[in-house]
Design a protein around this motif. Structure first.
Motif, PDB file in Angstrom:
ATOM      1  N   LEU A 141       0.830  -1.197   0.000  1.00  0.00           N
ATOM      2  CA  LEU A 141       0.000   0.000   0.000  1.00  0.00           C
ATOM      3  C   LEU A 141       0.865   1.248   0.000  1.00  0.00           C
ATOM      4  O   LEU A 141       0.623   2.188  -0.749  1.00  0.00           O
ATOM      5  N   MET A 142       1.900   1.250   0.857  1.00  0.00           N
ATOM      6  CA  MET A 142       2.869   2.340   0.929  1.00  0.00           C
ATOM      7  C   MET A 142       4.036   1.865   1.794  1.00  0.00           C
ATOM      8  O   MET A 142       3.921   0.838   2.482  1.00  0.00           O
ATOM      9  N   PRO A 143       5.173   2.546   1.769  1.00  0.00           N
ATOM     10  CA  PRO A 143       6.297   2.149   2.618  1.00  0.00           C
ATOM     11  C   PRO A 143       5.878   2.074   4.087  1.00  0.00           C
ATOM     12  O   PRO A 143       5.201   2.963   4.604  1.00  0.00           O
ATOM     13  N   GLY A 144       6.267   0.985   4.746  1.00  0.00           N
ATOM     14  CA  GLY A 144       5.857   0.749   6.124  1.00  0.00           C
ATOM     15  C   GLY A 144       4.758  -0.273   6.231  1.00  0.00           C
ATOM     16  O   GLY A 144       4.452  -0.768   7.323  1.00  0.00           O
ATOM     17  N   ASP A 145       4.134  -0.607   5.105  1.00  0.00           N
ATOM     18  CA  ASP A 145       3.059  -1.603   5.088  1.00  0.00           C
ATOM     19  C   ASP A 145       3.473  -2.865   4.331  1.00  0.00           C
ATOM     20  O   ASP A 145       2.637  -3.543   3.725  1.00  0.00           O
ATOM     21  N   GLU A 146       4.769  -3.152   4.337  1.00  0.00           N
ATOM     22  CA  GLU A 146       5.238  -4.358   3.660  1.00  0.00           C
ATOM     23  C   GLU A 146       4.736  -5.601   4.398  1.00  0.00           C
ATOM     24  O   GLU A 146       4.702  -5.643   5.635  1.00  0.00           O
ATOM     25  N   ASN A 147       4.348  -6.597   3.620  1.00  0.00           N
ATOM     26  CA  ASN A 147       3.941  -7.905   4.174  1.00  0.00           C
ATOM     27  C   ASN A 147       2.842  -7.780   5.239  1.00  0.00           C
ATOM     28  O   ASN A 147       2.867  -8.454   6.269  1.00  0.00           O
ATOM     29  N   ILE A 148       1.891  -6.889   4.987  1.00  0.00           N
ATOM     30  CA  ILE A 148       0.809  -6.743   5.959  1.00  0.00           C
ATOM     31  C   ILE A 148      -0.105  -7.964   5.919  1.00  0.00           C
ATOM     32  O   ILE A 148      -0.275  -8.608   4.885  1.00  0.00           O
ATOM     33  N   THR A 149      -0.668  -8.268   7.065  1.00  0.00           N
ATOM     34  CA  THR A 149      -1.629  -9.357   7.160  1.00  0.00           C
ATOM     35  C   THR A 149      -2.988  -8.755   7.458  1.00  0.00           C
ATOM     36  O   THR A 149      -3.173  -8.137   8.513  1.00  0.00           O
TER      37      THR A 149
END
Length: 441
Positions: free
Chosen positions: A417-425
């Motif tokens: 979605l944006m930097p900081g939201d990598e590999n969100i569950t």
């Protein structure tokens, strides 16, 4: 005094029950095919209103919703309550915790997404022929302001619902978008207050009128926030606050009604009072109290008042006789591209990547509930006519559909979605539904 006949009460309850049931039914069906619930709720009014029932069975429509002299006023009262509860719930979604980088991004988006889109919308009113769409106030200046707002506005309730449905409410992306929408809309509500003030002043515009309207609006916002924050912080959770102890929810509803009444008496839109009551409660109260308040308000609002509000909006639409599809298509494309491009360019200017910038552009382009509120207030003030009212409502609905579809694709494909939201569950949503007997045993 203060009474209706038994026949009138029975008739009104029948009409309201049918409208409420249709709103929930079509809202549920919309959600099942991944369409925002608000679209189904407005569609309930289209089905039971002049667009379908009133077109094919006009006598049945008049009997159901105009069956006695004051029935339309009763629906108008519920409509206003639903509007206030929607704005109160929107205020309770306000975000309060940010790091320095998030503040920088949010500030840039608030400025970059609002001012350019508003300015373009202002000048676009000279390109589009708006004369056929003027309301009873016959005020082109007020309508230019409404058009500019319709280009720049963003929806807190609908985009929050989309984030909740997708299980991404906990993400950095969601926090920034909702915060941007909050600041965004407060600025635009001030502009709307100015437009309604001009319309109610017989179309007379002077520097004094402008300063008075904007000054009163900002004075009300700042004064209410400062005083309200102090009172909520110091006087809510104390033994001497008997009203809060007797009913937590009743206490906050009392505050909301008082602030809304004060706003109306100051010739500021009453929705300001409801919105600020929610924002102050969110900011000033302990997290556990504000969350409990939000849950309690949501339970009653989204089960009754808000669905009735959106369905009543649909009841006021006549898409057969008062809707120009070609003009709507042109207006929709213009508004969508203007808002999306403004956000995209701003996001790229602060060194966000292309996908992040596009995601932000699509999400902030969601007009949803505030877009419908804008159309409702402008129509009631006589700034726009019924045909343009339909244009703005349909613009709000379609631009609520697009973000839900796009963000669902992003989450499903596991794109960032944006930097900081990598590999969100994605987190399972809490939709507040009551479990079945078998589930609860």
């Amino acid at each position: 005094m203060f009474s209706l006949t038994s026949a009138e009460i029975s008739h009104f309850l029948l009409a309201m029950g049918c409208l409420l049931a249709m709103a929930h039914l079509l809202g549920y069906m919309a959600e099942r095919i991944y369409i925002p619930r608000v679209i189904g709720e407005v569609a309930a009014g289209l089905v039971l209103g002049p667009t379908l029932l009133g077109h094919f069975f006009p006598d049945a429509f008049k009997w159901l919703f105009l069956g006695f002299a004051t029935e339309d006023k009763l629906f108008g009262l519920l409509y206003q309550f639903g509007l206030l509860m929607l704005m109160f719930c929107s205020g309770l979604k306000f975000q309060t915790r940010f790091n320095r980088e998030d503040i920088k991004i949010t500030s840039a988006l608030v400025i970059g997404a609002t001012i350019p889109a508003f300015v373009v919308g202002w000048f676009a009113a000279d390109i589009f022929n708006i004369t056929p769409y003027l309301g009873t106030a016959s005020n082109p200046l007020a309508m230019k302001i409404v058009i500019a707002i319709s280009i720049a506005i963003t929806s807190i309730p609908v985009i929050s619902k989309i984030f909740n449905d997708l299980g991404i409410m906990h993400t950095r992306f969601a926090k920034i978008v909702i915060a941007c929408a909050g600041f965004h809309d407060i600025m635009l509500w001030v502009a709307l207050g100015f437009a309604t003030a001009i319309a109610s002043n017989g179309g007379v515009f002077t520097a004094g009128t402008a300063l008075k309207s904007v000054g009163v609006s900002f004075g009300f916002i700042i004064g209410t926030f400062v005083l309200g924050y102090f009172l909520f912080k110091r006087l809510t959770i104390i033994k001497q606050n008997i009203l809060f102890r007797s009913s937590n929810l009743g206490y906050f509803l009392f505050i909301m009604f008082m602030l809304s009444s004060l706003a109306g008496n100051l010739h500021v839109e009453t929705i300001f009072g409801a919105l600020l009551a929610g924002v102050i409660a969110k900011v000033a109260l302990p997290k556990v109290v504000s969350e409990r308040l939000e849950q309690g308000v949501s339970n009653i609002s989204f089960s009754w008042f808000i669905p009735i509000y959106f369905a009543t909006v649909g009841l006021q639409l006549d898409l057969v006789r008062h809707f120009n599809p070609l003009f709507f298509l042109a207006y929709f494309l213009f508004a969508t591209l203007t808002q999306t491009v403004a956000v995209y360019i701003t996001s790229r200017a602060i060194k966000q990547d292309r996908l992040t910038s596009f995601n932000l552009g699509v999400a902030i382009n969601d007009r949803g509930g505030p877009g419908i509120v804008l159309s409702s207030v402008a129509y009631a003030a006589g700034i726009i006519n019924q045909e343009f009212f339909a244009i703005l409502v349909m613009l709000a609905l379609i631009t609520s559909w697009i973000p839900g579809t796009w963000l669902r694709i992003v989450v499903k494909k596991k794109w960032r979605l944006m930097p900081g939201d990598e590999n969100i569950t994605p987190q399972p949503r809490d939709d507040g539904k009551i479990k079945s007997i078998n589930q609860s045993v």
